[in-house]
Scaffold this active site. Structure first.
Site, mmCIF file in Angstrom:
data_model
loop_
_atom_site.group_PDB
_atom_site.id
_atom_site.type_symbol
_atom_site.label_atom_id
_atom_site.label_comp_id
_atom_site.label_asym_id
_atom_site.label_seq_id
_atom_site.Cartn_x
_atom_site.Cartn_y
_atom_site.Cartn_z
ATOM 1 N N ASP A 17 105.982 18.413 44.703
ATOM 2 C CA ASP A 17 107.719 18.754 45.558
ATOM 3 C C ASP A 17 107.812 17.465 46.267
ATOM 4 O O ASP A 17 109.067 16.723 46.141
ATOM 5 C CB ASP A 17 107.742 19.787 46.824
ATOM 6 C CG ASP A 17 106.822 19.648 47.647
ATOM 7 O OD1 ASP A 17 106.531 18.702 47.566
ATOM 8 O OD2 ASP A 17 107.263 20.585 48.862
ATOM 9 N N GLU A 51 95.782 16.663 53.145
ATOM 10 C CA GLU A 51 95.809 15.014 52.686
ATOM 11 C C GLU A 51 95.836 14.387 54.013
ATOM 12 O O GLU A 51 96.230 14.836 55.029
ATOM 13 C CB GLU A 51 97.692 15.129 52.391
ATOM 14 C CG GLU A 51 98.724 13.845 51.781
ATOM 15 C CD GLU A 51 99.430 14.448 52.068
ATOM 16 O OE1 GLU A 51 100.219 15.359 51.364
ATOM 17 O OE2 GLU A 51 100.393 13.347 51.318
HETATM 18 O O1 KIV Z 1 103.736 17.085 46.219
HETATM 19 C C1 KIV Z 1 102.829 16.594 45.825
HETATM 20 O O2 KIV Z 1 102.587 15.774 44.882
HETATM 21 C C2 KIV Z 1 101.492 16.774 46.730
HETATM 22 C C3 KIV Z 1 100.613 15.812 46.197
HETATM 23 C C4 KIV Z 1 100.562 14.661 46.256
HETATM 24 C C5 KIV Z 1 99.168 16.325 47.480
HETATM 25 O O3 KIV Z 1 101.715 18.015 47.358
#
Ligand code: KIV
Length: 270
Positions: free
Chosen positions: A51, A197
């Site tokens: 997202d 993260e």
């Molecule tokens: O939305 C995203 O791109 C993500 C990550 C890069 C872990 O959640």
């Protein structure tokens, strides 16, 4: 000589089995067919329709406004570009939090209409029941703990989590203990893997040690079972890039030069 990855589809059980494997899991984002083809050809194991589409593609400040319909549309575009990688798609903000029923429906649509093999959603203790409900219908779930961009306002921005110890036994969101509890809750609920993260490296290492499902890190150091990055960040296409990203190409600059030469030639009648 590096070994070419086989063209067989990567599956959820294969990713699950890579826990503690010396060959770490590789994951990148894609939001469209063209980038999906390139990422897949490079041999990446997991392609995530993140997202982060909100910030990278739509130019928004946060991921919060991204809708389920938009995610399904982009997942479908990416699915057409993949031959080998496992396709995982994010469930956007408010598509899964209100109830297990809403979450099962959103996750099911992502498989049925988006072509994903699994969904990813953010949170730990608060979404354990939701993850359990989705996985009970054989829809694989990847968790996401630590810096969870959908918690932008609670965190006061995209800030590193788990730096401080709760110290008062209260395990508040953002504390080191809470990130560990969240990761354990995600595993307990039946997720096949979890993204960690924006946490200190030693915390990611501790969680990786504690969990029996693979951990996939982003801005969390080298000790996870795999790594994920936003493809546009590592190719030099994003406007803002987090400090932990090693930029491997400057495609933004190259593209601008190519387009300038086009503009000049056309203007000059060439
Ligand atoms: O939305 C995203 O791109 C993500 C990550 C890069 C872990 O959640």
């Amino acid at each position: 000589m590096t070994k070419e990855p086989s063209l067989q589809r990567v599956t959820v059980p294969e990713i699950f089995k890579r826990k503690g494997h010396p060959s770490k899991i590789t994951a990148l984002t894609a939001y469209d067919y063209t980038v999906a083809r390139i990422v897949d050809a490079a041999g990446v194991d997991v392609v995530l329709v993140g997202d982060s589409l909100g910030t990278v593609v739509q130019g928004l400040e946060t991921t919060l406004p991204v809708t389920l319909e938009e995610m399904i549309y982009h997942a479908r575009c990416v699915a057409r570009g993949l031959k080998r990688a496992l396709l995982v798609s994010d469930l956007p903000f408010l598509s899964y939090q209100p109830s297990s029923e809403r979450a099962i429906e959103a996750a099911g649509r992502m498989l049925k209409e988006g072509g994903a093999a699994a969904v990813k959603l953010e949170g730990g203790l608060a979404v354990g029941g939701i993850i359990a409900a989705i996985t009970s219908f054989d829809i694989p779930v990847m968790g996401h703990v630590g810096l969870t961009p959908q918690s932008f306002h609670r965190m006061g921005g995209h800030k590193i989590q788990g730096r401080q110890s709760a110290g008062n036994g209260k395990c508040l969101p953002g504390s080191r203990e809470r990130v560990i509890e969240d990761a354990l809750a995600v595993e307990e609920a039946g997720a096949f893997a979890v993204v960690i993260e924006g946490v200190p490296h030693d915390l990611a290492a501790e969680i990786t040690e504690k969990l029996s499902i693979p951990t996939i890190g982003i801005g969390a150091g080298p000790h996870c079972d795999g790594q994920i990055l936003v493809t546009h960040d590592l190719l030099g296409l994003s406007a803002k890039v987090p400090g932990f990203v090693k930029r491997r190409a400057d495609l933004g600059v190259l593209a601008e030069e190519a387009l300038r030469s086009y503009v000049e030639e056309v203007r000059g009648g060439v």
